[in-house]
Scaffold this motif. Structure first.
Motif, PDB file in Angstrom:
ATOM      1  N   ASN A   1      76.135  57.455  58.755  1.00  0.00           N
ATOM      2  CA  ASN A   1      75.927  58.492  57.749  1.00  0.00           C
ATOM      3  C   ASN A   1      76.590  58.049  56.442  1.00  0.00           C
ATOM      4  O   ASN A   1      77.814  57.900  56.389  1.00  0.00           O
TER       5      ASN A   1
ATOM      6  N   VAL B   1      77.303  59.584  53.836  1.00  0.00           N
ATOM      7  CA  VAL B   1      78.270  60.552  53.325  1.00  0.00           C
ATOM      8  C   VAL B   1      79.656  60.268  53.911  1.00  0.00           C
ATOM      9  O   VAL B   1      80.678  60.422  53.234  1.00  0.00           O
ATOM     10  N   TYR B   2      79.685  59.840  55.167  1.00  0.00           N
ATOM     11  CA  TYR B   2      80.952  59.462  55.816  1.00  0.00           C
ATOM     12  C   TYR B   2      81.618  58.334  55.027  1.00  0.00           C
ATOM     13  O   TYR B   2      82.815  58.392  54.713  1.00  0.00           O
ATOM     14  N   HIS B   3      80.853  57.307  54.687  1.00  0.00           N
ATOM     15  CA  HIS B   3      81.391  56.195  53.897  1.00  0.00           C
ATOM     16  C   HIS B   3      81.882  56.682  52.540  1.00  0.00           C
ATOM     17  O   HIS B   3      82.978  56.316  52.083  1.00  0.00           O
ATOM     18  N   GLN B   4      81.093  57.523  51.889  1.00  0.00           N
ATOM     19  CA  GLN B   4      81.461  57.993  50.559  1.00  0.00           C
ATOM     20  C   GLN B   4      82.744  58.819  50.588  1.00  0.00           C
ATOM     21  O   GLN B   4      83.584  58.709  49.683  1.00  0.00           O
ATOM     22  N   LEU B   5      82.913  59.631  51.617  1.00  0.00           N
ATOM     23  CA  LEU B   5      84.127  60.445  51.749  1.00  0.00           C
ATOM     24  C   LEU B   5      85.357  59.569  51.979  1.00  0.00           C
ATOM     25  O   LEU B   5      86.419  59.799  51.380  1.00  0.00           O
TER      26      LEU B   5
ATOM     27  N   ASN C   1      74.691  60.560  39.924  1.00  0.00           N
ATOM     28  CA  ASN C   1      74.211  61.821  40.471  1.00  0.00           C
ATOM     29  C   ASN C   1      73.110  62.435  39.619  1.00  0.00           C
ATOM     30  O   ASN C   1      72.185  63.063  40.154  1.00  0.00           O
TER      31      ASN C   1
ATOM     32  N   TYR D   1      81.729  53.430  61.518  1.00  0.00           N
ATOM     33  CA  TYR D   1      80.605  53.541  60.591  1.00  0.00           C
ATOM     34  C   TYR D   1      79.356  52.856  61.143  1.00  0.00           C
ATOM     35  O   TYR D   1      78.233  53.280  60.871  1.00  0.00           O
TER      36      TYR D   1
ATOM     37  N   LEU E   1      70.001  54.460  52.870  1.00  0.00           N
ATOM     38  CA  LEU E   1      69.953  54.944  51.497  1.00  0.00           C
ATOM     39  C   LEU E   1      68.831  54.239  50.749  1.00  0.00           C
ATOM     40  O   LEU E   1      68.552  53.061  50.994  1.00  0.00           O
TER      41      LEU E   1
ATOM     42  N   ASN F   1      70.059  60.806  40.786  1.00  0.00           N
ATOM     43  CA  ASN F   1      69.587  61.345  42.070  1.00  0.00           C
ATOM     44  C   ASN F   1      68.910  62.703  41.902  1.00  0.00           C
ATOM     45  O   ASN F   1      67.839  62.960  42.462  1.00  0.00           O
TER      46      ASN F   1
END
Length: 286
Positions: free
Chosen positions: A148, A150-154, A207, A143, A22, A210
């Motif tokens: 990814n 997004v995996y962590h964020q989910l 967001n 992880y 990131l 971003n």
């Protein structure tokens, strides 16, 4: 990005190339070869300060050690994020993101340990915490392999929603209502509402940062620094989510203390405008 030292020679960024998965809207190494993102780095001091304040309050009011562990984890998130934004290295990214999941899962586990008393000899309590440890081991391993974000964020978002849902269930549980009066439940609900709303606001600002990065970057150059620091959206994410996390942690602590102890022993009072837990009677914490 490189800098010129006093002798006129090019001086490369101290931490080397970016290896994190990131990167953010703030320009990298704009002000120092030692700090990749200045605003995103130093905004974490707010998180660390809130966590230390909560830990000091927990010690002062002699709360059970489990809560001090939670506040220490909160501080660890801020420290990890500080290091991550200063270096933009993948290892530092893990030091930021993994504690976020660890702390959220720990709070989730505390909400499922709803029997009176603080002993882990209770089979239900022991099972809850062993499940939490197993979950974190599996998540850490997966992880590290599947990098990814997004995996962590989910996963993190799911844990947060789980904490909120579990809190609602406990607030409506008739057995809990026999131990915790409406006023204490109302205080808990108010802390969680404000915490969740502040956290959501931080997510919204992040967001926007971003999505409109190019536009915001143009504004920063037009305004100039240091005033342009107020336009660093991810820094506001740190401040707003730290505030929201603190409010939800205090709500989590107060509610579970009322459930596991005697609600008459605890009260929420503002200290310098910050909601804090205080003992009414100095009953011994185990």
């Amino acid at each position: 990005m490189s800098f010129t030292n006093a002798s006129g020679l090019l001086s490369p960024q101290f931490w080397g190339p970016v290896t994190a998965t990131l990167d953010w809207c703030e320009a990298n190494y704009q002000f120092s070869r030692y700090v990749a993102e200045a605003a995103n780095t130093f905004s974490n001091i707010f998180t660390i300060a809130l966590a230390l304040y909560a830990a000091i309050q927990a010690r002062t009011e002699q709360l059970p050690p489990r809560y001090l562990v939670g506040y220490a984890g909160f501080a660890l998130v801020g420290i990890g994020s500080f290091i991550f934004h200063a270096t933009l290295l993948f290892e530092a990214q893990l030091a930021d993101e993994l504690p976020m999941v660890y702390v959220a899962s720990y709070c989730f586990a505390i909400l499922f340990d709803s029997a009176p008393g603080y002993s882990l000899r209770n089979f239900r309590a022991l099972r809850v915490y062993l499940a939490m440890i197993a979950f974190n081991v599996v998540f850490t391993w997966s992880y590290y392999l599947y990098r990814n974000p997004v995996y962590h964020q989910l996963v993190f978002a799911t844990l947060l929603l789980g904490i909120i849902a579990r809190t609602v269930v406990l607030l409506r549980n008739p057995d809990i209502s026999q131990r915790v009066p409406p006023q204490a439940k109302s205080t808990t609900a108010r802390l969680f509402r404000w915490g969740a709303a502040t956290f959501a606001l931080g997510f919204f600002v992040w967001n926007l940062d971003n999505i409109f990065c190019d536009t915001v970057t143009g504004w920063k150059h037009s305004i100039g620094w240091p005033v342009a620091f107020i336009l660093e959206g991810h820094s506001w994410w740190h401040i707003l989510t730290a505030t929201g996390t603190y409010l939800m942690l205090i709500g989590n602590t107060y509610f579970t203390l009322c459930i596991k102890d005697d609600y008459r022993n605890f009260v929420i009072k503002p200290v310098l405008g910050i909601p804090s837990i205080q003992r009414v009677a100095k009953s011994k914490a185990q």
